[in-house]
Design a protein around this motif. Structure first.
Motif, short mmCIF file in Angstrom:
data_model
loop_
_atom_site.label_atom_id
_atom_site.label_comp_id
_atom_site.label_asym_id
_atom_site.label_seq_id
_atom_site.Cartn_x
_atom_site.Cartn_y
_atom_site.Cartn_z
N SER A 19 0.83 -1.21 0.00
CA SER A 19 0.00 0.00 0.00
C SER A 19 0.87 1.26 0.00
N GLN A 20 0.39 2.27 -0.72
CA GLN A 20 1.09 3.56 -0.77
C GLN A 20 0.29 4.67 -0.08
N VAL A 21 -0.62 4.28 0.80
CA VAL A 21 -1.42 5.26 1.54
C VAL A 21 -0.49 6.18 2.32
N GLY A 22 -0.75 7.48 2.20
CA GLY A 22 0.04 8.46 2.92
C GLY A 22 1.20 9.03 2.13
N ARG A 23 1.49 8.45 0.96
CA ARG A 23 2.59 8.94 0.14
C ARG A 23 2.07 9.83 -0.99
N VAL A 24 2.86 10.83 -1.33
CA VAL A 24 2.47 11.81 -2.35
C VAL A 24 3.40 11.68 -3.56
N PHE A 25 2.79 11.59 -4.74
CA PHE A 25 3.53 11.43 -5.98
C PHE A 25 3.24 12.61 -6.90
N VAL A 26 4.27 13.14 -7.52
CA VAL A 26 4.10 14.11 -8.60
C VAL A 26 4.38 13.36 -9.90
N SER A 48 -1.52 9.51 -3.01
CA SER A 48 -2.07 10.79 -3.45
C SER A 48 -1.23 11.26 -4.62
N VAL A 49 -1.88 11.65 -5.71
CA VAL A 49 -1.17 11.96 -6.95
C VAL A 49 -1.41 13.41 -7.36
N ILE A 50 -0.32 14.17 -7.46
CA ILE A 50 -0.37 15.50 -8.04
C ILE A 50 -0.16 15.32 -9.54
N MET A 51 -1.19 15.57 -10.31
CA MET A 51 -1.15 15.36 -11.75
C MET A 51 -0.77 16.68 -12.43
N ALA A 52 0.47 16.74 -12.90
CA ALA A 52 1.01 17.95 -13.50
C ALA A 52 0.77 17.91 -15.01
N ASP A 76 -4.90 15.38 -7.55
CA ASP A 76 -4.81 16.84 -7.46
C ASP A 76 -4.25 17.37 -8.78
N LEU A 77 -5.08 18.06 -9.54
CA LEU A 77 -4.68 18.57 -10.86
C LEU A 77 -3.99 19.91 -10.72
N ARG A 78 -2.81 20.04 -11.37
CA ARG A 78 -2.08 21.32 -11.36
C ARG A 78 -1.46 21.58 -12.72
N HIS A 79 -1.35 22.86 -13.04
CA HIS A 79 -0.81 23.25 -14.35
C HIS A 79 0.71 23.23 -14.34
N LEU A 80 1.30 22.67 -15.39
CA LEU A 80 2.74 22.69 -15.59
C LEU A 80 3.02 22.62 -17.08
N ASP A 81 3.64 23.67 -17.60
CA ASP A 81 4.06 23.71 -19.00
C ASP A 81 5.57 23.51 -19.03
N LEU A 82 6.00 22.31 -19.41
CA LEU A 82 7.42 21.99 -19.40
C LEU A 82 8.19 22.69 -20.51
N ALA A 83 7.49 23.32 -21.43
CA ALA A 83 8.16 24.09 -22.47
C ALA A 83 8.43 25.53 -22.03
N ASP A 84 8.20 25.80 -20.75
CA ASP A 84 8.43 27.14 -20.21
C ASP A 84 9.02 26.99 -18.81
N LEU A 85 10.28 27.33 -18.64
CA LEU A 85 10.94 27.16 -17.35
C LEU A 85 10.33 28.04 -16.26
N ASP A 86 9.69 29.14 -16.63
CA ASP A 86 8.99 29.95 -15.64
C ASP A 86 7.82 29.17 -15.05
N LEU A 101 8.91 11.87 -7.23
CA LEU A 101 8.72 12.65 -8.46
C LEU A 101 8.91 11.71 -9.64
N VAL A 102 7.90 11.63 -10.51
CA VAL A 102 7.98 10.82 -11.71
C VAL A 102 8.08 11.75 -12.91
N ASN A 103 9.29 11.86 -13.44
CA ASN A 103 9.55 12.71 -14.61
C ASN A 103 9.14 11.94 -15.87
N ASN A 104 7.86 11.99 -16.17
CA ASN A 104 7.27 11.15 -17.21
C ASN A 104 7.02 11.87 -18.53
N ALA A 105 6.59 13.11 -18.48
CA ALA A 105 6.10 13.80 -19.68
C ALA A 105 7.17 13.90 -20.75
N GLY A 106 6.73 13.94 -22.00
CA GLY A 106 7.68 14.09 -23.08
C GLY A 106 7.01 14.42 -24.39
#
Length: 310
Positions: A19-26, A48-52, A76-86, A101-106
């Motif tokens: 079980s991963q109860v209590g853990r937070v993933f981005v 708990s998953v922060i969906m970037a 938890d949905l949050r905005h992240l544009d990886l094409a913009d470092l700001d 942290l799961v660096n998945n996007a591409g």
């Protein structure tokens, strides 16, 4: 065991992960493909998953679908544009706690395109943005128990090299060549991070994963013309389901026996399909001089620095 007797991806996870109860993933790029499936699997394990995501409208639809499947799921949905470092900096500043942290996007094989900061899109999104995000979340990760960074690469990293003389394809862009560069950069970065963490004694694991050949929208979102048509056909004929493709990165994120510096991929022929197993990166990716050179130029291009002195 016969092919038909093998467990499903969900059953395999249940058998191998607690079980991963209590853990937070981005999870970056969590609104579709491998990212969405990773969020689904981690949510089913109680995390708990922060969906970037870049496209919050598509992200909201993904969250709605996940909550229909998992009424008690924590997404938890949050905005992240990886094409913009700001945008990367803004996102990182809003993360108060994260265990993994799961660096998945591409992005994959688009026509030559530039990020907001003027960097070649594949190198900028696949590597530089995730480099910056990892460093910006470093101190937050250190506050967690068993923190990890999972960097998702590709088998195509073995065809790549880092074109330091032309990182952004100004003088000879080829979409496949620069995709392979970005995926090799993922591997070189994750292994260099592992070395620096071990040297400094920080209790953070840097782990690699790749999905093999998984049928996702990545193959259709970037490529154009004949290449897009070919990938559409091979997706149907050769690729494994996205649920299977996500297993290596999910296991890298939560497997009890996962160690820093490891690379997880499918156990089938040519690492194209199958259940998670340890795989080997391109030999060149282990080169310490290459790792240091890429790290230094990544700090320079992103403006993000960290002192890993013990």
């Amino acid at each position: 065991m016969a092919e038909g007797d093998r467990p499903s991806a969900a059953d395999w996870l249940t058998e191998h992960v607690s079980s991963q109860v209590g853990r937070v993933f981005v999870v970056t790029g969590a609104n579709s493909g491998l990212g969405l499936e990773t969020a689904r699997a981690l949510g089913a394990l109680g995390g708990s998953v922060i969906m970037a995501v870049r496209d919050t409208e598509k992200g909201a639809a993904a969250v709605e679908a996940l909550r229909a499947e998992q009424p008690d799921g924590r997404f938890d949905l949050r905005h992240l544009d990886l094409a913009d470092l700001d945008s990367v900096r803004e996102f990182a500043a809003g993360v108060e706690h994260v265990d993994v942290l799961v660096n998945n996007a591409g992005v994959m094989m688009p026509p030559r395109t530039l990020t907001e900061q003027g960097y070649e899109l594949q190198f900028g999104v696949n590597h530089l943005a995730h480099f910056a995000l990892t460093i910006l979340l470093f101190n937050t990760l250190l506050q967690a128990e068993d923190p990890r960074v999972v960097t998702v690469s590709s088998g195509l990293h073995k065809r790549g090299r880092i074109h330091f003389e032309d990182l952004h394809g100004e003088h000879g862009y080829h979409r496949t060549k620069y995709y392979s560069q970005s995926k090799l950069a993922n591997v070189v970065f994750a292994l260099e991070l592992h070395r620096r963490l071990r040297t400094s004694g920080f209790p953070l694991r840097s782990v690699l994963a790749h999905p093999g050949y998984a049928a996702t929208n990545l193959q259709s979102a970037g490529p154009t013309g004949v290449g897009k048509l070919i990938l559409k056909v091979t997706n149907r004929v050769m690729a494994q389901e996205v649920e299977m493709g996500a297993l290596p990165q999910v296991y890298a994120a939560v497997g009890a026996d996962v160690e820093s510096g490891q690379f997880w991929g499918p156990d089938g022929r040519k690492e194209s399909k199958g259940f998670p197993t340890l795989v080997e990166p391109l030999d060149e990716a282990r080169d310490r001089e290459l790792g240091k050179r890429l790290w230094d130029i990544s700090e320079e291009l992103t403006g993000v620095h960290i002192d890993l002195t013990p």
